[in-house]
Design a protein around this motif. Structure first.
Motif, short mmCIF file in Angstrom:
data_model
loop_
_atom_site.label_atom_id
_atom_site.label_comp_id
_atom_site.label_asym_id
_atom_site.label_seq_id
_atom_site.Cartn_x
_atom_site.Cartn_y
_atom_site.Cartn_z
N GLY A 103 0.82 -1.20 0.00
CA GLY A 103 0.00 0.00 0.00
C GLY A 103 0.86 1.25 0.00
N PRO A 104 0.22 2.39 -0.27
CA PRO A 104 0.99 3.62 -0.47
C PRO A 104 1.50 4.26 0.82
N LYS A 105 0.87 3.96 1.97
CA LYS A 105 1.26 4.65 3.20
C LYS A 105 2.58 4.14 3.75
N GLY A 106 2.90 2.89 3.41
CA GLY A 106 4.17 2.35 3.87
C GLY A 106 4.13 1.84 5.30
N ASP A 107 2.92 1.74 5.88
CA ASP A 107 2.84 1.29 7.27
C ASP A 107 2.44 -0.17 7.41
N LEU A 108 2.28 -0.87 6.29
CA LEU A 108 1.91 -2.28 6.35
C LEU A 108 3.05 -3.11 5.76
N THR A 109 3.79 -3.76 6.64
CA THR A 109 4.93 -4.56 6.19
C THR A 109 4.45 -5.87 5.60
N GLY A 110 5.03 -6.25 4.51
CA GLY A 110 4.74 -7.55 3.91
C GLY A 110 6.04 -8.25 3.60
N TYR A 111 5.94 -9.55 3.40
CA TYR A 111 7.10 -10.35 3.01
C TYR A 111 6.70 -11.22 1.83
N LEU A 112 7.67 -11.61 1.03
CA LEU A 112 7.42 -12.65 0.04
C LEU A 112 7.43 -13.96 0.80
N ARG A 113 6.40 -14.74 0.61
CA ARG A 113 6.28 -15.96 1.43
C ARG A 113 7.50 -16.86 1.31
N PRO A 114 7.96 -17.40 2.42
CA PRO A 114 9.10 -18.32 2.38
C PRO A 114 8.65 -19.75 2.10
N GLU A 115 7.35 -19.98 2.09
CA GLU A 115 6.79 -21.30 1.77
C GLU A 115 5.33 -21.08 1.41
N THR A 116 4.75 -22.02 0.67
CA THR A 116 3.36 -21.83 0.25
C THR A 116 2.37 -22.30 1.31
N ALA A 117 2.86 -23.07 2.29
CA ALA A 117 1.99 -23.74 3.26
C ALA A 117 1.06 -22.80 4.02
N GLN A 118 1.58 -21.61 4.40
CA GLN A 118 0.78 -20.73 5.26
C GLN A 118 -0.53 -20.31 4.60
N GLY A 119 -0.53 -20.19 3.28
CA GLY A 119 -1.75 -19.85 2.57
C GLY A 119 -2.84 -20.89 2.77
N ILE A 120 -2.42 -22.13 2.94
CA ILE A 120 -3.40 -23.20 3.20
C ILE A 120 -3.90 -23.11 4.63
N PHE A 121 -2.99 -22.93 5.58
CA PHE A 121 -3.42 -22.89 6.99
C PHE A 121 -4.43 -21.78 7.25
N VAL A 122 -4.16 -20.58 6.68
CA VAL A 122 -5.08 -19.47 6.98
C VAL A 122 -6.45 -19.70 6.35
N ASN A 123 -6.54 -20.60 5.37
CA ASN A 123 -7.83 -20.91 4.75
C ASN A 123 -8.47 -22.18 5.32
#
Lengths: 658, 658
Positions: free
Chosen positions: A211-231
């Motif tokens: 986002g443009p404000k720069g206050d939301l840190t993100g990372y490139l996922r180090p593994e695909t697994a977490q996308g499954i867990f959160v769903n």
């Protein structure tokens, strides 16, 4: 020196130059000085072919490349497509898994909960003068190996044993341990020989800002697994609330390695294919276990790793489960399915082993872990990790997101069980803490059986218990909370499922498959071949007009069109080079079948030559039939032997005229 | 209000809540106040089904989601797989394109050369009190639309025309123009009504850092195309040095949108499928143009966009090229192939048009651009961009990387042409500049024809010329450089190829396809159906045992196994719910064929019921034949009408018992 071997050495030296990149990479000095080993020669010769034919190439080459990034060129891309589609067919389709696709950019909250923000690190040291970065364990390993190999070091047996011991325990060392060992052995920065800093953890995730404000840190996922867990919650609902079920994801993952090396084996962006199989922790049997129980892959159990011989043994999966070597049927089932997949795409079974993690390698929550390791010129390489991770991941996300991530099991018969019933005394809490008691009240309303048991134990010992709520600690006494053991009629129970996770590194698997497929013909070291399985091969067939004639070309194109219509990637080579050279070119790409159109096709019986890559044997088949035969060969409905038995042989006269 | 419409409104309101995210998003106030339009109701009802059945869902839901990120759940993922595989078959395989796969993480040098670092921006304004970020053009558009719709504004005809004019020219406004208009119309921050800052450019690329030192800036690629351009040299070599050829890449791209909205249409991570077709700028005919020249898609040319009616017209591609409406055959060929692809996967041809860019929309270097636009509830949406980008990209990378990115054309006959031959006078240069003359010498040795012509013009006018080399300017006179026009025999020429770029937004195409496929049965508004083409449908068939009996289940599973073996994704539903409900559930997923096993299958003639989704008509087919028939239906070898003509009909008794 034969030309292939010469090319290999050139390629090694070339590689050294090419890796002179903008950011700190480790010294290749030792490699460059020492004569290349047979394994290195093999690897360099193969890599030379792979890069020359654009299977893969260093990314951004015209800008000097960046370590740890590779492009797949046309044949590599086709192979990767074939491998992932076979994976999809073998796992997702055949097992009715739920496939998902999630973004690679992931907000911090998700990776904080999974532990990656705090713990996904390698220990790094810097050159105190140049600031260059090095992996602490790599430097220590290189220093110890050099010490042990150096005749001038004249180590006492005791010192030798000590160094060997540190080397063996390298993966277990924490920052302090690494620091102590680096100091003890006087390790300096490679090349500059400057002093190095104390080791400090470096997080391997690529960081960005959403986002443009720069206050939301993100990372490139180090593994695909977490996308499954959160769903998990939605996926369980999609599956009608029933367990077990598996979800899967194929996609890119990212690790900002400190000093990537070893080609495709350690890269900063790579394709993972991960499965999360959710299961009732009380029942890890698998309904289809029978289908794999007689398979006997090489198993390298904990016991075998620690005994004298240190050799894996072939053992049936049925025996391994019944002898409790593999923790449960589901984990063993996936070991079997993984074995079938890897061998199916061309990994040599005798160079594939399943190695059990030693207790100190496993996370505390893991029940059992096995790695599928494949032998290649770099040694035994982990290509697939298979882990019973218990309920760790779902519990972590449930705690962080405050969303229940549970399944419900309805008992066949209602059960009468003693459960702890905790009743907070609202009035007393209000009196004791006034308005501040509200978070405490909420916390006590939501007590788990485990928490209640813990508090009850304190009460039984005559002590108060401390409960954290709303950012402060409360002293809780039996006056504030009544806890009793009561018998209840239970028609079912909620529980957090266990997860069994097979995780595939697609690039590593493909790289090892390249090594197992590569060979040179006995007739000539220059004739290199990849014996890819037809289903994996980048092109299934090449069509050659024997000589340059428009009439032959048009017949060749008609065959090509028929192959394309059958979904078979193919190429037409109308260059008119000698047929032997054209065979050699397609062998080098691993094309399993070559079809040659000649005058006899037009003037004679309409037949063409069909040649198989590995045997180089040839038959004659009618031009209208040949695409269908190749399709059956690729799908496995027909074997080459059956083709040899059915169609007239063609003498392979032209093969060696290159 | 029927229940579907009610659910739709709930979903709209739900959506408003859900989008209350951590970073600044634009006001939905207007939407929430005004009654939803028919289009919004349609969209909300459809989105409700899509999210409920997990076609797609906001990512990281349990952590509150982040705008602009979506997950594909199981059916969405299957559809996306099918669409990309069909794309691969239609473009890459059928056209023998060279597929590549490059990393998303890209070093700054590449994107500096492509212009993205400097110019890939949107204009942003911030709320001066809260710091919230907004897209300048979005705020201006909303303000102008509100003004024009507001009866209380009582605009004079002149003022009205002025506002309409600004609205029409919105895309052309630069930062100053946007700022002036925002001030003129007194636009405030939505919701807070605070003042806003002047517009400033915000780069839409996600930025990260490669390697541990932190000194190598990288970005997540904003498009996949650059990976192809940087590999041009290797790809040309792979293609035997011959033009034309096309390379293609399917992969994730990233744009850190200021305020993502419009669901799947404007997201921060998305899948692109891009083709770069490299061609000789002097010959943009296409050998296969004949195969598409009679296709007549709706063309919305520049002329049609600027005339009174403003309506696209169907016109054959052959005519469009011969009338010079489309610039060349190759561009028209790809328009034709794109049309076939989109219609083939289920885009309604009457809701698909190709709109030509107006001169002010195109980059200065572009020869001609057409967008494939699809009509959906958001209006006409750009799903594919087709551009003749001339030699711009290769020239830019060649200049930045100092690597020649050229092709060679051998003339059929040698040509005699007058060329400028520039001979630097080494001795004079050495005398004039000493050691500093070296870079000048090198620059003069490498003069292009264009540069030489420019210098010669100065000389002819009696002036010296300035040449930059090695970081300084040199005054060059005829004494230092001899330039003459000489006739030379040329056997060929080097040139920078033009590139024609069809670029597909896979997520947008899928979203529009959802809208075109969605309908409710006439019998009941609650019965929603997706009329997906069988090749696109997430599951090809569902198998139902009519009632819950182990015998029926086992026959159902046998049919499922046969379907899986034929590569057809399928499901078995043994819940024993009414058959009507089970039909409705699979209709909602767009499953084209349902197979029901009943007592007659076992006790009678072994036949099962096969039902087609859209007609709901049913036939009886033997259980051992049914998988084969479904396979032929999915591949298109068989039409449903042929099935109806061949097999006995089954009365659809149970359809309406839900």
């Amino acid at each position: 020196m034969a030309s292939t071997a010469k090319a290999a050495v050139d390629a090694v030296q070339d590689g050294v130059k090419k890796l002179g990149l903008k950011e700190g990479t480790e010294s290749k000095k030792k490699d460059a000085k020492a004569p290349p080993s047979a394994k290195e020669l093999f690897r360099a010769a193969m890599t030379n072919v792979l890069e020359r034919r654009l299977f893969f190439i260093p990314s951004f080459k015209i800008y000097g490349s960046v370590a740890g990034f590779y492009d797949f060129g046309p044949p590599g891309c086709a192979i990767k497509q074939n491998v992932t589609q076979l994976w999809r067919q073998h796992f997702i389709l055949q097992e009715s898994m739920l496939e998902v696709e999630c973004p690679a950019v992931t907000p911090e909250a998700v990776l904080k909960a999974s532990g990656h923000v705090d713990r996904f690190t390698d220990f790094m040291v810097t050159d105190v003068k140049t600031g260059d970065c090095h992996r602490a364990d790599h430097l220590l390993k290189a220093a110890l190996e050099a010490l042990l190999e150096d005749p001038k070091a004249a180590l006492t047996p005791e010192k030798k044993r000590e160094a060997e011991d540190v080397l063996a325990r390298l993966d277990e060392l924490d920052g302090a341990g690494l620091g102590a060992a680096l100091t003890q052995y006087g390790v300096k920065a490679p090349e500059t020989k400057n002093d190095i800093s104390a080791p400090f953890p470096f997080n391997l995730m690529f960081r960005t800002s959403i986002g443009p404000k720069g206050d939301l840190t993100g990372y490139l996922r180090p593994e695909t697994a977490q996308g499954i867990f959160v769903n998990f919650k939605d996926l369980l609902y999609y599956n009608g609330g029933k367990l077990p079920f598996a979800a899967a994801q194929i996609g890119q993952s990212y690790r900002n390695e400190i000093s990537p090396r070893a080609g495709l084996l350690r890269v900063r962006e790579f394709t993972q294919a991960e499965i999360e199989h959710f299961v009732n922790p009380d029942d890890k049997d698998h309904p289809k276990f029978e289908s794999v129980e007689r398979l006997a892959p090489l198993l390298f159990s904990r016991v075998l790793q620690t005994n004298e011989a240190k050799q894996p043994e072939a053992m049936s999966l049925g025996d391994a489960v019944s002898k409790k070597i593999i923790a449960n049927q589901t984990l063993a089932y996936f070991i079997g399915r993984t074995y079938l997949f890897l061998v199916g795409i061309g990994i040599a079974p005798e160079r594939l082993r399943f190695r059990q993690h030693l207790p100190n390698e496993m996370a505390h929550y893991a029940e059992d872990c096995w790695d599928a390791e494949v032998e290649c010129s770099y040694g035994w390489v982990e290509c697939v990790g298979l882990a019973d991770r218990s309920a760790y991941d779902l519990r972590a996300h449930s705690a962080a997101s405050k969303q229940p991530l549970e399944a419900y099991e309805k008992f066949a018969e209602p059960r009468f069980e003693k459960v702890l019933v905790a009743k907070p005394n609202k009035a007393a809490i209000g009196k004791a803490f006034k308005k501040e008691g509200k978070p405490l009240q909420e916390a006590l309303d939501a007590l788990t059986q485990e928490d209640a048991a813990c508090i009850k134990k304190s009460f039984d010992e005559g002590k108060a218990s401390t409960v954290s709520a709303g950012g402060r600690d409360f002293e809780v006494t039996p006056e504030l909370l009544d806890i009793k053991l009561e018998e209840q009629k239970l028609s079912g129970r909620k529980f957090t499922p266990s997860v069994i996770e097979p995780s595939f590194g697609i690039g590593r698997i493909i790289y090892c498959m390249f090594e197992h497929a590569y060979y040179t013909r006995e007739s000539s070291e220059d004739k290199t071949v990849f014996r890819f399985k037809p289903a994996v091969a980048p092109l299934k067939a090449a069509v050659f007009p024997l000589v340059q004639q428009p009439e032959l070309n048009s017949h060749a194109r008609a065959i090509s069109t028929a192959l394309t219509r059958a979904g078979l990637a193919n190429t037409v080579d109308t260059t008119g080079t000698t047929i032997g050279k054209r065979y050699a070119r397609t062998d080098e790409l691993g094309v399993p079948y070559d079809i040659t159109v000649d005058r006899a096709t037009i003037d004679g019986d309409g037949s063409v030559t069909l040649r198989e890559r590995d045997t180089t044997s040839q038959v004659r088949i009618h031009e209208e039939k040949v695409a269908g035969v190749v399709q059956q060969l690729v799908s496995g409905e027909l074997s080459w032997q059956q083709v040899l038995d059915t169609y007239p042989a063609q003498q392979a006269a032209a093969e060696d005229d290159s």
